[in-house]
Design a protein around this motif. Structure first.
Motif, PDB file in Angstrom:
ATOM      1  N   PHE A   1     -12.133 113.143  84.044  1.00 50.60           N
ATOM      2  CA  PHE A   1     -13.324 113.922  84.391  1.00 50.60           C
ATOM      3  C   PHE A   1     -13.670 114.911  83.284  1.00 50.60           C
TER       4      PHE A   1
ATOM      5  N   GLU B   1      -8.752 107.092  96.285  1.00 45.95           N
ATOM      6  CA  GLU B   1      -9.050 107.671  97.580  1.00 45.95           C
ATOM      7  C   GLU B   1      -8.660 106.695  98.682  1.00 45.95           C
TER       8      GLU B   1
ATOM      9  N   THR C   1     -11.646 106.584  90.962  1.00 49.74           N
ATOM     10  CA  THR C   1     -11.647 107.651  91.965  1.00 49.74           C
ATOM     11  C   THR C   1     -11.625 107.074  93.367  1.00 49.74           C
TER      12      THR C   1
ATOM     13  N   LEU D   1      -6.932 110.946  86.399  1.00 48.75           N
ATOM     14  CA  LEU D   1      -8.332 111.063  86.808  1.00 48.75           C
ATOM     15  C   LEU D   1      -8.926 112.393  86.383  1.00 48.75           C
TER      16      LEU D   1
ATOM     17  N   GLY E   1      -3.704 110.795  89.906  1.00 48.48           N
ATOM     18  CA  GLY E   1      -4.634 111.911  90.048  1.00 48.48           C
ATOM     19  C   GLY E   1      -4.760 112.722  88.784  1.00 48.48           C
TER      20      GLY E   1
ATOM     21  N   ASP F   1     -14.285 105.866  85.651  1.00 41.48           N
ATOM     22  CA  ASP F   1     -13.930 106.975  86.505  1.00 41.48           C
ATOM     23  C   ASP F   1     -14.310 106.754  87.947  1.00 41.48           C
TER      24      ASP F   1
END
Lengths: 191, 166
Positions: A170, A137, A133, A166, A163, A129
Protein backbone atom coordinates in the motif's frame (compact mmCIF):
# COMPACT_ATOMS: atom_id res chain seq x y z
CA UNK A 1 35.31 42.32 -32.08
CA UNK A 2 31.68 43.36 -31.87
CA UNK A 3 30.67 40.87 -34.57
CA UNK A 4 32.48 38.00 -32.78
CA UNK A 5 30.66 38.87 -29.54
CA UNK A 6 27.37 38.87 -31.39
CA UNK A 7 28.25 35.46 -32.88
CA UNK A 8 29.08 34.08 -29.45
CA UNK A 9 25.79 35.42 -28.12
CA UNK A 10 23.94 33.73 -30.97
CA UNK A 11 25.55 30.34 -30.33
CA UNK A 12 24.66 30.30 -26.66
CA UNK A 13 20.96 30.96 -27.24
CA UNK A 14 20.29 28.52 -30.07
CA UNK A 15 21.14 24.93 -30.81
CA UNK A 16 21.20 22.20 -28.17
CA UNK A 17 19.11 23.13 -25.09
CA UNK A 18 20.46 22.71 -21.58
CA UNK A 19 20.57 19.15 -20.32
CA UNK A 20 17.96 18.71 -17.56
CA UNK A 21 19.32 18.95 -14.05
CA UNK A 22 19.01 15.96 -11.76
CA UNK A 23 15.86 16.10 -9.69
CA UNK A 24 16.75 14.68 -6.28
CA UNK A 25 13.18 14.62 -5.03
CA UNK A 26 12.03 12.15 -7.66
CA UNK A 27 15.15 10.02 -7.30
CA UNK A 28 14.69 9.69 -3.52
CA UNK A 29 11.00 8.88 -3.99
CA UNK A 30 11.92 6.21 -6.51
CA UNK A 31 14.43 4.71 -4.09
CA UNK A 32 11.74 4.58 -1.40
CA UNK A 33 9.26 3.00 -3.85
CA UNK A 34 11.88 0.43 -4.86
CA UNK A 35 12.48 -0.47 -1.21
CA UNK A 36 8.74 -0.76 -0.52
CA UNK A 37 7.94 -2.94 -3.53
CA UNK A 38 11.03 -5.09 -3.08
CA UNK A 39 10.19 -5.73 0.58
CA UNK A 40 6.57 -6.56 -0.28
CA UNK A 41 7.77 -9.05 -2.91
CA UNK A 42 10.33 -10.67 -0.62
CA UNK A 43 8.09 -10.92 2.43
CA UNK A 44 5.31 -12.54 0.42
CA UNK A 45 7.64 -14.80 -1.55
CA UNK A 46 9.26 -16.20 1.59
CA UNK A 47 5.91 -16.64 3.30
CA UNK A 48 5.66 -20.23 4.42
CA UNK A 49 4.42 -21.99 7.49
CA UNK A 50 4.43 -25.64 8.50
CA UNK A 51 2.03 -26.96 11.04
CA UNK A 52 1.60 -30.40 12.52
CA UNK A 53 -1.88 -31.62 13.24
CA UNK A 54 -2.66 -34.61 15.34
CA UNK A 55 -5.17 -36.59 13.37
CA UNK A 56 -5.67 -39.73 15.39
CA UNK A 57 -4.16 -41.67 18.22
CA UNK A 58 -3.35 -45.36 17.96
CA UNK A 59 -2.55 -46.63 21.39
CA UNK A 60 -0.14 -44.05 22.69
CA UNK A 61 1.45 -42.83 19.45
CA UNK A 62 -0.32 -39.90 17.80
CA UNK A 63 -0.44 -39.74 14.04
CA UNK A 64 0.51 -36.28 12.91
CA UNK A 65 -0.14 -34.76 9.53
CA UNK A 66 2.01 -31.88 8.42
CA UNK A 67 0.25 -29.19 6.44
CA UNK A 68 2.13 -26.36 4.78
CA UNK A 69 0.78 -22.97 3.88
CA UNK A 70 2.69 -21.44 1.00
CA UNK A 71 2.04 -18.38 -1.08
CA UNK A 72 2.06 -20.45 -4.27
CA UNK A 73 -1.19 -22.13 -3.27
CA UNK A 74 -3.18 -19.06 -4.25
CA UNK A 75 -3.08 -17.48 -7.73
CA UNK A 76 -3.90 -14.08 -6.20
CA UNK A 77 -0.69 -14.13 -4.15
CA UNK A 78 1.33 -15.35 -7.14
CA UNK A 79 0.01 -12.36 -9.10
CA UNK A 80 0.82 -10.10 -6.13
CA UNK A 81 4.43 -11.31 -6.06
CA UNK A 82 4.82 -10.96 -9.83
CA UNK A 83 3.22 -7.47 -9.93
CA UNK A 84 5.34 -6.14 -7.08
CA UNK A 85 8.44 -7.77 -8.55
CA UNK A 86 7.84 -6.02 -11.89
CA UNK A 87 7.21 -2.72 -10.07
CA UNK A 88 10.43 -2.99 -8.08
CA UNK A 89 12.41 -3.86 -11.24
CA UNK A 90 10.86 -0.85 -12.95
CA UNK A 91 11.81 1.40 -10.01
CA UNK A 92 15.38 0.10 -10.12
CA UNK A 93 15.67 0.75 -13.87
CA UNK A 94 14.19 4.24 -13.43
CA UNK A 95 16.67 5.05 -10.66
CA UNK A 96 19.46 4.04 -13.05
CA UNK A 97 17.97 6.18 -15.81
CA UNK A 98 17.62 9.17 -13.48
CA UNK A 99 21.16 8.95 -12.18
CA UNK A 100 22.85 8.21 -15.50
CA UNK A 101 20.26 10.10 -17.50
CA UNK A 102 21.82 13.52 -18.08
CA UNK A 103 24.61 11.88 -20.07
CA UNK A 104 22.22 10.85 -22.85
CA UNK A 105 20.18 13.08 -25.06
CA UNK A 106 16.46 12.82 -24.74
CA UNK A 107 14.86 13.10 -28.11
CA UNK A 108 11.77 11.80 -29.77
CA UNK A 109 9.65 9.34 -27.86
CA UNK A 110 11.95 8.81 -24.86
CA UNK A 111 10.65 11.54 -22.49
CA UNK A 112 7.08 10.29 -22.96
CA UNK A 113 8.06 6.68 -22.27
CA UNK A 114 9.00 7.34 -18.63
CA UNK A 115 5.57 8.55 -17.37
CA UNK A 116 3.81 5.86 -19.43
CA UNK A 117 5.95 3.13 -17.84
CA UNK A 118 5.38 4.73 -14.42
CA UNK A 119 1.64 4.61 -14.95
CA UNK A 120 1.76 1.00 -16.11
CA UNK A 121 3.69 -0.14 -13.05
CA UNK A 122 1.29 1.82 -10.83
CA UNK A 123 -1.71 0.10 -12.41
CA UNK A 124 -0.06 -3.32 -12.12
CA UNK A 125 0.85 -2.79 -8.46
CA UNK A 126 -2.65 -1.61 -7.57
CA UNK A 127 -4.20 -4.61 -9.34
CA UNK A 128 -1.96 -7.02 -7.43
CA UNK A 129 -2.83 -5.22 -4.22
CA UNK A 130 -6.58 -5.42 -4.75
CA UNK A 131 -6.49 -9.14 -5.46
CA UNK A 132 -4.23 -9.98 -2.49
CA UNK A 133 -6.22 -7.80 -0.06
CA UNK A 134 -9.49 -9.55 -0.71
CA UNK A 135 -7.92 -12.99 -0.83
CA UNK A 136 -6.35 -12.49 2.60
CA UNK A 137 -9.65 -11.09 3.90
CA UNK A 138 -11.24 -14.35 2.73
CA UNK A 139 -8.55 -16.31 4.54
CA UNK A 140 -9.05 -14.34 7.71
CA UNK A 141 -12.83 -14.39 7.87
CA UNK A 142 -13.82 -17.28 5.65
CA UNK A 143 -17.14 -17.22 3.85
CA UNK A 144 -20.02 -18.93 5.60
CA UNK A 145 -22.27 -18.85 2.54
CA UNK A 146 -19.87 -20.78 0.38
CA UNK A 147 -18.79 -22.96 3.33
CA UNK A 148 -15.19 -21.83 3.10
CA UNK A 149 -13.45 -22.08 6.46
CA UNK A 150 -11.08 -19.44 7.61
CA UNK A 151 -7.47 -20.49 7.76
CA UNK A 152 -5.93 -17.66 9.78
CA UNK A 153 -6.69 -19.15 13.15
CA UNK A 154 -4.49 -22.12 12.33
CA UNK A 155 -1.74 -20.36 10.40
CA UNK A 156 -1.26 -17.13 12.32
CA UNK A 157 2.26 -16.16 11.34
CA UNK A 158 1.54 -16.88 7.66
CA UNK A 159 -1.39 -14.47 7.81
CA UNK A 160 0.58 -11.84 9.74
CA UNK A 161 3.45 -11.91 7.29
CA UNK A 162 1.02 -11.63 4.39
CA UNK A 163 -0.52 -8.61 6.10
CA UNK A 164 2.88 -6.98 6.48
CA UNK A 165 3.60 -7.50 2.76
CA UNK A 166 0.23 -5.92 1.97
CA UNK A 167 0.98 -2.85 4.09
CA UNK A 168 4.34 -2.40 2.34
CA UNK A 169 2.55 -2.68 -0.99
CA UNK A 170 0.00 0.00 0.00
CA UNK A 171 2.83 2.39 0.88
CA UNK A 172 4.47 1.56 -2.45
CA UNK A 173 1.26 2.41 -4.34
CA UNK A 174 1.02 5.83 -2.70
CA UNK A 175 4.67 6.53 -3.54
CA UNK A 176 4.21 5.32 -7.13
CA UNK A 177 1.18 7.60 -7.51
CA UNK A 178 3.19 10.63 -6.36
CA UNK A 179 6.07 9.66 -8.68
CA UNK A 180 3.71 9.27 -11.65
CA UNK A 181 2.13 12.68 -11.08
CA UNK A 182 5.56 14.30 -10.74
CA UNK A 183 6.95 12.69 -13.89
CA UNK A 184 3.85 13.72 -15.86
CA UNK A 185 4.32 17.24 -14.57
CA UNK A 186 7.94 17.18 -15.78
CA UNK A 187 6.65 16.66 -19.33
CA UNK A 188 4.94 20.01 -19.33
CA UNK A 189 6.64 22.28 -21.88
CA UNK A 190 8.33 25.18 -20.10
CA UNK A 191 6.97 28.51 -21.20
CA UNK B 1 -9.50 21.80 -39.85
CA UNK B 2 -12.84 22.75 -38.32
CA UNK B 3 -14.44 19.45 -39.29
CA UNK B 4 -11.50 17.43 -37.96
CA UNK B 5 -11.72 19.21 -34.61
CA UNK B 6 -15.44 18.62 -34.49
CA UNK B 7 -15.03 14.93 -35.37
CA UNK B 8 -12.47 14.55 -32.61
CA UNK B 9 -14.75 16.18 -30.07
CA UNK B 10 -17.58 13.85 -31.04
CA UNK B 11 -15.24 10.87 -30.84
CA UNK B 12 -14.13 11.85 -27.34
CA UNK B 13 -17.74 12.31 -26.20
CA UNK B 14 -18.64 8.92 -27.66
CA UNK B 15 -15.78 7.26 -25.78
CA UNK B 16 -16.88 8.84 -22.50
CA UNK B 17 -20.44 7.69 -23.12
CA UNK B 18 -19.24 4.14 -23.83
CA UNK B 19 -17.24 4.15 -20.59
CA UNK B 20 -20.30 5.33 -18.66
CA UNK B 21 -22.41 2.62 -20.26
CA UNK B 22 -19.84 -0.09 -19.53
CA UNK B 23 -19.54 0.70 -15.83
CA UNK B 24 -23.33 1.06 -15.51
CA UNK B 25 -23.95 -2.35 -17.06
CA UNK B 26 -21.23 -3.93 -14.89
CA UNK B 27 -23.05 -2.62 -11.80
CA UNK B 28 -26.44 -3.80 -12.98
CA UNK B 29 -25.32 -7.26 -14.07
CA UNK B 30 -23.40 -7.89 -10.84
CA UNK B 31 -26.12 -6.53 -8.57
CA UNK B 32 -28.87 -8.64 -10.09
CA UNK B 33 -26.94 -11.91 -9.84
CA UNK B 34 -28.88 -14.08 -7.48
CA UNK B 35 -29.54 -17.80 -7.37
CA UNK B 36 -30.97 -20.32 -4.96
CA UNK B 37 -30.03 -23.97 -5.11
CA UNK B 38 -30.04 -26.99 -2.88
CA UNK B 39 -26.81 -28.85 -2.31
CA UNK B 40 -27.19 -32.20 -0.56
CA UNK B 41 -29.48 -31.23 2.29
CA UNK B 42 -28.53 -27.54 2.49
CA UNK B 43 -30.37 -24.62 1.00
CA UNK B 44 -27.68 -22.55 -0.68
CA UNK B 45 -28.25 -19.01 -1.78
CA UNK B 46 -25.70 -17.12 -3.85
CA UNK B 47 -25.80 -13.36 -3.92
CA UNK B 48 -23.18 -10.77 -4.82
CA UNK B 49 -23.42 -9.22 -1.35
CA UNK B 50 -22.13 -12.37 0.35
CA UNK B 51 -18.59 -11.55 -0.77
CA UNK B 52 -16.83 -8.30 0.13
CA UNK B 53 -14.86 -8.41 -3.13
CA UNK B 54 -18.04 -8.30 -5.22
CA UNK B 55 -19.46 -5.59 -2.98
CA UNK B 56 -16.29 -3.56 -3.57
CA UNK B 57 -16.64 -4.17 -7.31
CA UNK B 58 -20.23 -2.87 -7.31
CA UNK B 59 -19.39 0.15 -5.15
CA UNK B 60 -16.31 1.10 -7.20
CA UNK B 61 -18.16 0.79 -10.50
CA UNK B 62 -21.16 2.80 -9.25
CA UNK B 63 -18.87 5.62 -8.09
CA UNK B 64 -17.19 5.65 -11.50
CA UNK B 65 -20.61 5.57 -13.21
CA UNK B 66 -21.70 8.71 -11.38
CA UNK B 67 -18.37 10.38 -12.23
CA UNK B 68 -18.68 9.34 -15.88
CA UNK B 69 -22.17 10.77 -16.06
CA UNK B 70 -21.12 14.10 -14.57
CA UNK B 71 -18.09 14.49 -16.79
CA UNK B 72 -20.18 14.13 -19.94
CA UNK B 73 -21.38 17.65 -19.26
CA UNK B 74 -17.99 19.33 -18.93
CA UNK B 75 -17.48 21.80 -21.79
CA UNK B 76 -14.38 20.89 -23.82
CA UNK B 77 -12.58 24.21 -23.43
CA UNK B 78 -12.98 24.59 -19.68
CA UNK B 79 -9.97 24.88 -17.36
CA UNK B 80 -11.30 22.06 -15.17
CA UNK B 81 -9.74 19.44 -17.47
CA UNK B 82 -6.55 19.44 -15.37
CA UNK B 83 -8.59 18.35 -12.37
CA UNK B 84 -10.40 15.87 -14.62
CA UNK B 85 -7.06 14.29 -15.59
CA UNK B 86 -6.21 13.73 -11.92
CA UNK B 87 -9.61 12.27 -11.09
CA UNK B 88 -9.41 10.13 -14.24
CA UNK B 89 -6.19 8.60 -12.94
CA UNK B 90 -7.61 7.94 -9.47
CA UNK B 91 -10.77 6.35 -10.82
CA UNK B 92 -8.88 4.22 -13.32
CA UNK B 93 -6.78 2.85 -10.47
CA UNK B 94 -9.94 2.20 -8.47
CA UNK B 95 -11.50 0.29 -11.36
CA UNK B 96 -8.36 -1.77 -11.93
CA UNK B 97 -8.06 -2.80 -8.30
CA UNK B 98 -11.78 -3.62 -8.03
CA UNK B 99 -11.77 -5.87 -11.09
CA UNK B 100 -8.60 -7.58 -9.97
CA UNK B 101 -10.11 -8.31 -6.54
CA UNK B 102 -13.36 -9.62 -8.05
CA UNK B 103 -11.39 -11.80 -10.50
CA UNK B 104 -9.36 -13.30 -7.63
CA UNK B 105 -12.44 -14.29 -5.63
CA UNK B 106 -14.29 -15.50 -8.73
CA UNK B 107 -11.33 -17.72 -9.57
CA UNK B 108 -11.55 -19.32 -6.13
CA UNK B 109 -15.27 -19.81 -6.63
CA UNK B 110 -14.76 -21.52 -9.96
CA UNK B 111 -11.74 -23.70 -9.25
CA UNK B 112 -11.72 -23.89 -5.47
CA UNK B 113 -8.55 -24.17 -3.47
CA UNK B 114 -7.58 -27.71 -2.55
CA UNK B 115 -4.90 -26.61 -0.07
CA UNK B 116 -7.37 -24.66 2.05
CA UNK B 117 -10.17 -27.20 1.56
CA UNK B 118 -12.34 -24.67 -0.24
CA UNK B 119 -14.71 -26.36 -2.66
CA UNK B 120 -15.73 -24.63 -5.89
CA UNK B 121 -19.29 -23.40 -5.83
CA UNK B 122 -19.86 -22.93 -9.55
CA UNK B 123 -21.19 -26.45 -10.00
CA UNK B 124 -24.13 -25.79 -7.69
CA UNK B 125 -25.01 -22.27 -8.87
CA UNK B 126 -24.10 -22.10 -12.58
CA UNK B 127 -26.43 -19.21 -13.45
CA UNK B 128 -24.88 -17.03 -10.74
CA UNK B 129 -21.39 -17.88 -11.98
CA UNK B 130 -22.25 -17.01 -15.58
CA UNK B 131 -23.75 -13.69 -14.58
CA UNK B 132 -20.71 -12.81 -12.49
CA UNK B 133 -18.48 -13.73 -15.43
CA UNK B 134 -20.50 -11.41 -17.66
CA UNK B 135 -20.19 -8.56 -15.17
CA UNK B 136 -16.43 -9.07 -14.96
CA UNK B 137 -16.06 -9.05 -18.76
CA UNK B 138 -17.96 -5.75 -18.99
CA UNK B 139 -15.86 -4.40 -16.12
CA UNK B 140 -12.69 -5.30 -18.01
CA UNK B 141 -13.95 -3.45 -21.09
CA UNK B 142 -14.66 -0.43 -18.86
CA UNK B 143 -11.10 -0.55 -17.52
CA UNK B 144 -9.62 -0.56 -21.02
CA UNK B 145 -11.80 2.38 -22.11
CA UNK B 146 -10.86 4.32 -18.98
CA UNK B 147 -7.16 3.76 -19.62
CA UNK B 148 -7.56 5.20 -23.13
CA UNK B 149 -9.48 8.16 -21.70
CA UNK B 150 -6.73 8.71 -19.12
CA UNK B 151 -4.06 8.92 -21.81
CA UNK B 152 -6.29 11.32 -23.72
CA UNK B 153 -6.85 13.58 -20.69
CA UNK B 154 -3.16 13.76 -19.88
CA UNK B 155 -2.33 14.60 -23.50
CA UNK B 156 -5.01 17.28 -23.48
CA UNK B 157 -3.62 18.83 -20.29
CA UNK B 158 -0.03 18.86 -21.46
CA UNK B 159 -0.65 20.37 -24.90
CA UNK B 160 -3.62 22.67 -24.65
CA UNK B 161 -2.88 24.36 -27.95
CA UNK B 162 -2.74 21.26 -30.13
CA UNK B 163 -5.95 19.71 -31.43
CA UNK B 164 -7.29 17.04 -29.11
CA UNK B 165 -6.76 13.55 -30.47
CA UNK B 166 -9.61 11.08 -30.32
Amino acid sequence: MASRDVEKLDLSFSGVPDKPKKDWVIVSLRILAFLATASATLVMALNKQNKHFVVATIGTTPITVSITAKFQHTPAFIFFVIANGVASLHSLVMIGVDILGPQFDYKGLKPVLIPILDMMSLVLASAGDGAATFMSELGRNGNSHARWDKICDKFESYCNRGGAALIASFIAIILLLVITVMSIHKLKPKK
Amino acid sequence: MESIAKARKICHLLLRFLAFGATLSAVIVMATSHEKASVLVFQVEAKYSHTPAFKYFVIANSVVTVYGFLILFLPPESLLWRFAAATDMVFTMLLVSSISAALAIAQVGKKGNSHAAWLPICNSVPKFCNQVTGALVVGAIAVIIYMLLLLNSIHRVLDPLIFRKC
